[in-house]
Design a protein around this motif. Sequence first.
Motif, PDB file in Angstrom:
ATOM      1  N   ASN A 147      -5.521   4.579  -1.061  1.00 35.30           N
ATOM      2  CA  ASN A 147      -6.448   4.910   0.015  1.00 35.30           C
ATOM      3  C   ASN A 147      -7.047   6.303  -0.178  1.00 35.30           C
ATOM      4  O   ASN A 147      -6.375   7.224  -0.649  1.00 35.30           O
ATOM      5  N   ASN A 168       0.823  -1.208   0.000  1.00 34.10           N
ATOM      6  CA  ASN A 168       0.000   0.000   0.000  1.00 34.10           C
ATOM      7  C   ASN A 168       0.860   1.262   0.000  1.00 34.10           C
ATOM      8  O   ASN A 168       0.498   2.270  -0.621  1.00 34.10           O
ATOM      9  N   PRO A 220     -10.167  -2.581   0.212  1.00 38.81           N
ATOM     10  CA  PRO A 220     -10.483  -1.519  -0.754  1.00 38.81           C
ATOM     11  C   PRO A 220     -10.478  -2.035  -2.189  1.00 38.81           C
ATOM     12  O   PRO A 220      -9.652  -2.868  -2.554  1.00 38.81           O
TER      13      PRO A 220
END
Length: 255
Positions: A165, A108, A160
């Motif tokens: 994000n 991420n 997700p």
Amino acid sequence: MGQEIVEEALAQRFTNVIYTNVYSDYRRYSHEYLIVKPCPAEDRLGLIHGPGSADMITAAEYIPYTNSEKAISAFSMFLRPRGTLAIWFSGRPIFTGENHEKIQAIFNKITSKSFESARPLINESRQRACHVLSNWLDTVAFPTSDWECVKRIKWNYDQPLSFVNDSELGFEIGRESKIEPEEKLSYLIDRELWAEERGIEWVKGFVRHVLPWGNQLAVAPRLGRLYSELAEAMGGTGSTRKVTWPVVLILATKK
């Protein structure tokens, strides 16, 4: 509409397959059994065949990058009565198995750093795409005057769908839903969905593929360090980890 691999599979079952894509980066292949029209489908569907001429329309990895209201309207015009529309999108890879939380956190960070170089290029259409993905395509409306038997299936919805994000986008993302009361919803957790063993080189290629439009040189030193951390967390160079996906599929029937 969307990725070539889907069109190739459909061409084995249908006499005529019309292919189009919104981005030139993906207009690389044409085949003797495909009718290729590299153009935004929501504007150009009627160029080859007239209204009510299609049995099925598929939109693979595609709908967030369109004006979905125009696209759904065009699909409705193009389909025969009782024709089928299938829309799907697979998002950010999900790592599973030992040490998966640490691996996922590093991955991420990599997508976030890659996105930094692209942030100056964010325009209205890309903001819209982020909004649609963050809402798991719930923003895509199917007017009951044109559609019936709408079903939305979400796999691994606890993760997700978007590649970055919401808090890291640099603009506000709100919650929005245009789901009609008559639609059927299914929510599934399946960490074996499309699961495959993947290594660090695949991860690098995936990031370049989904975020190709930024200045990667600007973040290359930081990405290099993060990729080294990721390779170590995955078990070292040459090691692989199982990867699965968050996926949303929408099926609808033209009235």
